[in-house]
Design a protein around this motif. Sequence first.
Motif, PDB file in Angstrom:
ATOM      1  N   VAL A   1       3.772  16.964  -1.389  1.00 40.57           N
ATOM      2  CA  VAL A   1       4.104  16.732   0.012  1.00 40.57           C
ATOM      3  C   VAL A   1       3.046  17.284   0.966  1.00 40.57           C
ATOM      4  O   VAL A   1       2.639  16.616   1.920  1.00 40.57           O
ATOM      5  CB  VAL A   1       5.499  17.322   0.326  1.00 40.57           C
ATOM      6  N   ALA A   2       2.574  18.512   0.713  1.00 37.47           N
ATOM      7  CA  ALA A   2       1.593  19.122   1.624  1.00 37.47           C
ATOM      8  C   ALA A   2       0.296  18.316   1.658  1.00 37.47           C
ATOM      9  O   ALA A   2      -0.249  18.029   2.729  1.00 37.47           O
ATOM     10  CB  ALA A   2       1.306  20.564   1.203  1.00 37.47           C
ATOM     11  N   GLU A   3      -0.182  17.940   0.483  1.00 38.08           N
ATOM     12  CA  GLU A   3      -1.439  17.192   0.408  1.00 38.08           C
ATOM     13  C   GLU A   3      -1.280  15.790   0.994  1.00 38.08           C
ATOM     14  O   GLU A   3      -2.178  15.287   1.681  1.00 38.08           O
ATOM     15  CB  GLU A   3      -1.915  17.118  -1.043  1.00 38.08           C
ATOM     16  N   ALA A   4      -0.146  15.142   0.717  1.00 38.88           N
ATOM     17  CA  ALA A   4       0.096  13.810   1.272  1.00 38.88           C
ATOM     18  C   ALA A   4       0.128  13.864   2.803  1.00 38.88           C
ATOM     19  O   ALA A   4      -0.424  12.981   3.477  1.00 38.88           O
ATOM     20  CB  ALA A   4       1.406  13.238   0.738  1.00 38.88           C
ATOM     21  N   ALA A   5       0.759  14.891   3.354  1.00 36.67           N
ATOM     22  CA  ALA A   5       0.820  15.039   4.812  1.00 36.67           C
ATOM     23  C   ALA A   5      -0.576  15.188   5.407  1.00 36.67           C
ATOM     24  O   ALA A   5      -0.908  14.570   6.430  1.00 36.67           O
ATOM     25  CB  ALA A   5       1.684  16.245   5.184  1.00 36.67           C
ATOM     26  N   ASN A   6      -1.429  15.983   4.744  1.00 36.77           N
ATOM     27  CA  ASN A   6      -2.788  16.183   5.243  1.00 36.77           C
ATOM     28  C   ASN A   6      -3.590  14.887   5.218  1.00 36.77           C
ATOM     29  O   ASN A   6      -4.342  14.582   6.155  1.00 36.77           O
ATOM     30  CB  ASN A   6      -3.504  17.254   4.411  1.00 36.77           C
ATOM     31  N   LEU A   7      -3.438  14.100   4.155  1.00 33.40           N
ATOM     32  CA  LEU A   7      -4.175  12.845   4.054  1.00 33.40           C
ATOM     33  C   LEU A   7      -3.692  11.843   5.100  1.00 33.40           C
ATOM     34  O   LEU A   7      -4.493  11.126   5.704  1.00 33.40           O
ATOM     35  CB  LEU A   7      -4.034  12.253   2.656  1.00 33.40           C
ATOM     36  N   LEU A   8      -2.386  11.786   5.308  1.00 35.70           N
ATOM     37  CA  LEU A   8      -1.846  10.870   6.317  1.00 35.70           C
ATOM     38  C   LEU A   8      -2.346  11.239   7.712  1.00 35.70           C
ATOM     39  O   LEU A   8      -2.708  10.362   8.506  1.00 35.70           O
ATOM     40  CB  LEU A   8      -0.318  10.883   6.278  1.00 35.70           C
ATOM     41  N   GLN A   9      -2.371  12.525   8.000  1.00 37.67           N
ATOM     42  CA  GLN A   9      -2.887  12.973   9.299  1.00 37.67           C
ATOM     43  C   GLN A   9      -4.361  12.600   9.451  1.00 37.67           C
ATOM     44  O   GLN A   9      -4.791  12.154  10.518  1.00 37.67           O
ATOM     45  CB  GLN A   9      -2.709  14.476   9.447  1.00 37.67           C
ATOM     46  N   ALA A  10      -5.131  12.774   8.376  1.00 34.06           N
ATOM     47  CA  ALA A  10      -6.553  12.433   8.425  1.00 34.06           C
ATOM     48  C   ALA A  10      -6.747  10.948   8.720  1.00 34.06           C
ATOM     49  O   ALA A  10      -7.710  10.556   9.394  1.00 34.06           O
ATOM     50  CB  ALA A  10      -7.231  12.802   7.109  1.00 34.06           C
TER      51      ALA A  10
END
Length: 208
Positions: free
Chosen positions: A188-197
Amino acid sequence: MTSPRGVSITVSSNRPRLVLGSASPRRRELLAQLGIVADDVRAPDIDEDPRKGELPRPYCARMAAEKARAVPAGPEEIVLCADTTVALGRRILGKPANSGEAAEFLVGLSGRRHRVITAVAVRRGERLWERVVETVVKVKPLSDEEINAYLASGEWEGKAGGYGIQGVFGAFIPWIQGSYTAVMGLPVAEAANLLQAAGYPVFGGHDQ
């Protein structure tokens, strides 16, 4: 919408559409932890067979990227794809074809540590953002009765390595080092960061 000072605020709904490139209900549930509901689900149809001699981590990263590129999407749509691979040493344990193969996987995992590798790929237009997360999982020694009971539950079907940590099999896992949500299928944390990017408003605006 009005601020505490009585000033009118316009909330923009011009956010990109999110396409989840997976039919996995677990990945939808994990996105929901962020309050995100994908605008559409488009599961890609690709060849998921490992290449000869391909190691688990490169294989997993390749799968996520190929899935993201295979999903049809407009230039302003954001595609989120993931792949989860269970690795026992250099061996890739995919989704068992039948209960016999599932039993073989469980016997191999019994009493040992293994790696669960989850790769996430986010695409917007021609740009691709990627991340690979590895988690070490310890499985307790399993008796024949426990293996047979798990096989009878049917939970092994459609799951990499023949198990799902969020189900009954969680009782057989005394220890992990890494990301629990990655073992479920989406870190979840990594997916959130990629989506924000990629320009998706993870922490605000996606419900407009």
